[in-house]
Design a protein around this motif. Sequence first.
Motif, PDB file in Angstrom:
ATOM      1  N   GLN A 120       0.804  -1.225   0.000  1.00  0.00           N
ATOM      2  CA  GLN A 120       0.000   0.000   0.000  1.00  0.00           C
ATOM      3  C   GLN A 120       0.840   1.281   0.000  1.00  0.00           C
ATOM      4  O   GLN A 120       0.617   2.174  -0.816  1.00  0.00           O
ATOM      5  CB  GLN A 120      -0.987  -0.026   1.170  1.00  0.00           C
ATOM      6  CG  GLN A 120      -2.146  -0.998   0.922  1.00  0.00           C
ATOM      7  CD  GLN A 120      -2.994  -1.285   2.152  1.00  0.00           C
ATOM      8  OE1 GLN A 120      -2.807  -0.658   3.192  1.00  0.00           O
ATOM      9  NE2 GLN A 120      -3.913  -2.235   2.043  1.00  0.00           N
ATOM     10  N   GLU A 121       1.806   1.359   0.909  1.00  0.00           N
ATOM     11  CA  GLU A 121       2.582   2.610   0.997  1.00  0.00           C
ATOM     12  C   GLU A 121       3.426   2.851  -0.266  1.00  0.00           C
ATOM     13  O   GLU A 121       3.378   3.957  -0.820  1.00  0.00           O
ATOM     14  CB  GLU A 121       3.459   2.619   2.253  1.00  0.00           C
ATOM     15  CG  GLU A 121       3.866   4.029   2.653  1.00  0.00           C
ATOM     16  CD  GLU A 121       5.061   4.014   3.583  1.00  0.00           C
ATOM     17  OE1 GLU A 121       5.153   3.096   4.434  1.00  0.00           O
ATOM     18  OE2 GLU A 121       5.919   4.923   3.452  1.00  0.00           O
ATOM     19  N   GLU A 124       1.055   4.044  -2.968  1.00  0.00           N
ATOM     20  CA  GLU A 124       0.602   5.425  -2.764  1.00  0.00           C
ATOM     21  C   GLU A 124       1.695   6.405  -3.168  1.00  0.00           C
ATOM     22  O   GLU A 124       1.424   7.429  -3.793  1.00  0.00           O
ATOM     23  CB  GLU A 124       0.211   5.665  -1.303  1.00  0.00           C
ATOM     24  CG  GLU A 124      -1.191   5.164  -1.014  1.00  0.00           C
ATOM     25  CD  GLU A 124      -1.668   5.497   0.397  1.00  0.00           C
ATOM     26  OE1 GLU A 124      -1.289   6.569   0.929  1.00  0.00           O
ATOM     27  OE2 GLU A 124      -2.410   4.678   0.957  1.00  0.00           O
ATOM     28  N   GLN A 127       1.779   6.571  -6.956  1.00  0.00           N
ATOM     29  CA  GLN A 127       0.665   7.372  -7.468  1.00  0.00           C
ATOM     30  C   GLN A 127       0.917   8.868  -7.228  1.00  0.00           C
ATOM     31  O   GLN A 127       0.685   9.690  -8.111  1.00  0.00           O
ATOM     32  CB  GLN A 127      -0.660   6.953  -6.817  1.00  0.00           C
ATOM     33  CG  GLN A 127      -1.152   5.554  -7.194  1.00  0.00           C
ATOM     34  CD  GLN A 127      -1.551   5.424  -8.654  1.00  0.00           C
ATOM     35  OE1 GLN A 127      -0.701   5.239  -9.527  1.00  0.00           O
ATOM     36  NE2 GLN A 127      -2.830   5.504  -8.938  1.00  0.00           N
ATOM     37  N   ASP A 128       1.384   9.191  -6.014  1.00  0.00           N
ATOM     38  CA  ASP A 128       1.692  10.596  -5.706  1.00  0.00           C
ATOM     39  C   ASP A 128       2.764  11.144  -6.646  1.00  0.00           C
ATOM     40  O   ASP A 128       2.721  12.309  -7.034  1.00  0.00           O
ATOM     41  CB  ASP A 128       2.163  10.726  -4.249  1.00  0.00           C
ATOM     42  CG  ASP A 128       0.991  10.682  -3.268  1.00  0.00           C
ATOM     43  OD1 ASP A 128      -0.149  10.980  -3.677  1.00  0.00           O
ATOM     44  OD2 ASP A 128       1.218  10.351  -2.084  1.00  0.00           O
ATOM     45  N   SER A 158      -4.911  14.850 -10.696  1.00  0.00           N
ATOM     46  CA  SER A 158      -5.545  13.616 -10.208  1.00  0.00           C
ATOM     47  C   SER A 158      -6.465  13.024 -11.261  1.00  0.00           C
ATOM     48  O   SER A 158      -6.511  11.807 -11.469  1.00  0.00           O
ATOM     49  CB  SER A 158      -6.375  13.893  -8.946  1.00  0.00           C
ATOM     50  OG  SER A 158      -5.559  14.308  -7.892  1.00  0.00           O
TER      51      SER A 158
ATOM     52  N   SER B 170      -7.267   3.863  -7.436  1.00  0.00           N
ATOM     53  CA  SER B 170      -6.780   4.793  -6.402  1.00  0.00           C
ATOM     54  C   SER B 170      -7.791   5.007  -5.284  1.00  0.00           C
ATOM     55  O   SER B 170      -7.430   5.059  -4.115  1.00  0.00           O
ATOM     56  CB  SER B 170      -6.464   6.159  -7.009  1.00  0.00           C
ATOM     57  OG  SER B 170      -5.398   6.053  -7.915  1.00  0.00           O
ATOM     58  N   LEU B 174      -6.844   1.731  -3.167  1.00  0.00           N
ATOM     59  CA  LEU B 174      -5.867   2.293  -2.216  1.00  0.00           C
ATOM     60  C   LEU B 174      -6.507   3.240  -1.209  1.00  0.00           C
ATOM     61  O   LEU B 174      -5.854   3.683  -0.275  1.00  0.00           O
ATOM     62  CB  LEU B 174      -4.773   3.057  -2.974  1.00  0.00           C
ATOM     63  CG  LEU B 174      -3.597   2.257  -3.488  1.00  0.00           C
ATOM     64  CD1 LEU B 174      -2.586   3.202  -4.149  1.00  0.00           C
ATOM     65  CD2 LEU B 174      -2.898   1.486  -2.365  1.00  0.00           C
ATOM     66  N   MET B 176      -7.208   6.387  -1.486  1.00  0.00           N
ATOM     67  CA  MET B 176      -6.534   7.686  -1.441  1.00  0.00           C
ATOM     68  C   MET B 176      -7.609   8.786  -1.455  1.00  0.00           C
ATOM     69  O   MET B 176      -8.174   9.103  -2.501  1.00  0.00           O
ATOM     70  CB  MET B 176      -5.559   7.826  -2.616  1.00  0.00           C
ATOM     71  CG  MET B 176      -4.383   6.863  -2.523  1.00  0.00           C
ATOM     72  SD  MET B 176      -3.256   6.940  -3.969  1.00  0.00           S
ATOM     73  CE  MET B 176      -2.226   8.375  -3.558  1.00  0.00           C
ATOM     74  N   GLN B 177      -7.900   9.334  -0.293  1.00  0.00           N
ATOM     75  CA  GLN B 177      -9.010  10.277  -0.120  1.00  0.00           C
ATOM     76  C   GLN B 177      -8.839  11.533  -0.982  1.00  0.00           C
ATOM     77  O   GLN B 177      -9.803  12.047  -1.538  1.00  0.00           O
ATOM     78  CB  GLN B 177      -9.142  10.712   1.348  1.00  0.00           C
ATOM     79  CG  GLN B 177      -9.163   9.574   2.368  1.00  0.00           C
ATOM     80  CD  GLN B 177     -10.481   8.827   2.403  1.00  0.00           C
ATOM     81  OE1 GLN B 177     -11.498   9.371   1.997  1.00  0.00           O
ATOM     82  NE2 GLN B 177     -10.467   7.581   2.854  1.00  0.00           N
TER      83      GLN B 177
END
Lengths: 196, 196
Positions: A120-121, A124, A127-128, A158, B170, B174, B176-177
Amino acid sequence: MTRNAPITTRNEVARAVRSALITYGYADLRTAHIADASSKSEASLYYYYETKSELIAVFVRRAPTWIDERIKEIDATNPDERLRKICDCLLFADEDDQLYGMRIAILELLSHAAHNPTLQEPLENYQDHIRELLATEIQAAISDGIYRQTINPEETASFLMTILDGATGSVLGLEMQGIESDVRAEMNRYLDGLAV
Amino acid sequence: MTRNAPITTRNEVARAVRSALITYGYADLRTAHIADASSKSEASLYYYYETKSELIAVFVRRAPTWIDERIKEIDATNPDERLRKICDCLLFADEDDQLYGMRIAILELLSHAAHNPTLQEPLENYQDHIRELLATEIQAAISDGIYRQTINPEETASFLMTILDGATGSVLGLEMQGIESDVRAEMNRYLDGLAV
């Protein structure tokens, strides 16, 4: 206990996981496939990494660097052109089989992430990283007066990232040609709409 | 040889695969999980279906019907409102855990499809079904004079489907809020832009 692997081992593991994922996909991936794609035995991989997921996490942590290397080759005269070329590169993978395979593999990991906390991390962060890459160009296009001042760079980034991920499934995964041309056309229209 | 299963068996298999996929994800799915979620033994599943992929294909072929049942509940006064509610339903799954889990599971299958020929045709049909669902509302909104005549319903539908798929990774996968609120905002702005 997971031992800290030397940088050369980490790089080799990342490349071996990438190659094995491209060949087998995540659902069929065995640690033996990763060992076969590297100079290491399964036993020596397990010396540093306790689980298959930890090996895959090494690949996901490395992926942003590979994306950056690919993006760095892009030649563009302004941020709008650069953004479009980045989208083309990530979406249609420019006949770059390694990038193509990596993007599909990451989508498969992403859609399994709810069942695999180890990934997960790193996912993320990946994706970031992509979102930031896109936001930087959008912000530059606004500053240069190419895009409207009212455009929100984060929301737009996004949104674009989401399109690139979704298209990876239909266009790269299933090779639905109709979707590819539709998405290309409508994404270009969307980007046209950002202009002043 | 795969024997033709009776309709009640097919429906039970489809529900059992859905339930097992929601719990384990595709990469960790074993035929025993599917048997556990049904009244059948593994052996009796293998009487009708030769492989795990064939069992999963039964689920994918059934998925459009479940989507339709969910969409049918939507109450809207015009095609634009209806399209937005369909997108909300597919994207943010309306706190419907079964729909949420099913959308993630299908994204995982989609991203593995290149490695699994058995799933390719059912997945293409599923994607075509979703695209058609969206295109119908877009066409109706154009006919009703809500959307511009110049809008291309097929390209717009493919684009929207791609966004919904990408956000599944996402936002649902995941969680991701930040991405969820960004995509919601920018998708609404995109839909606003279709109006006359």
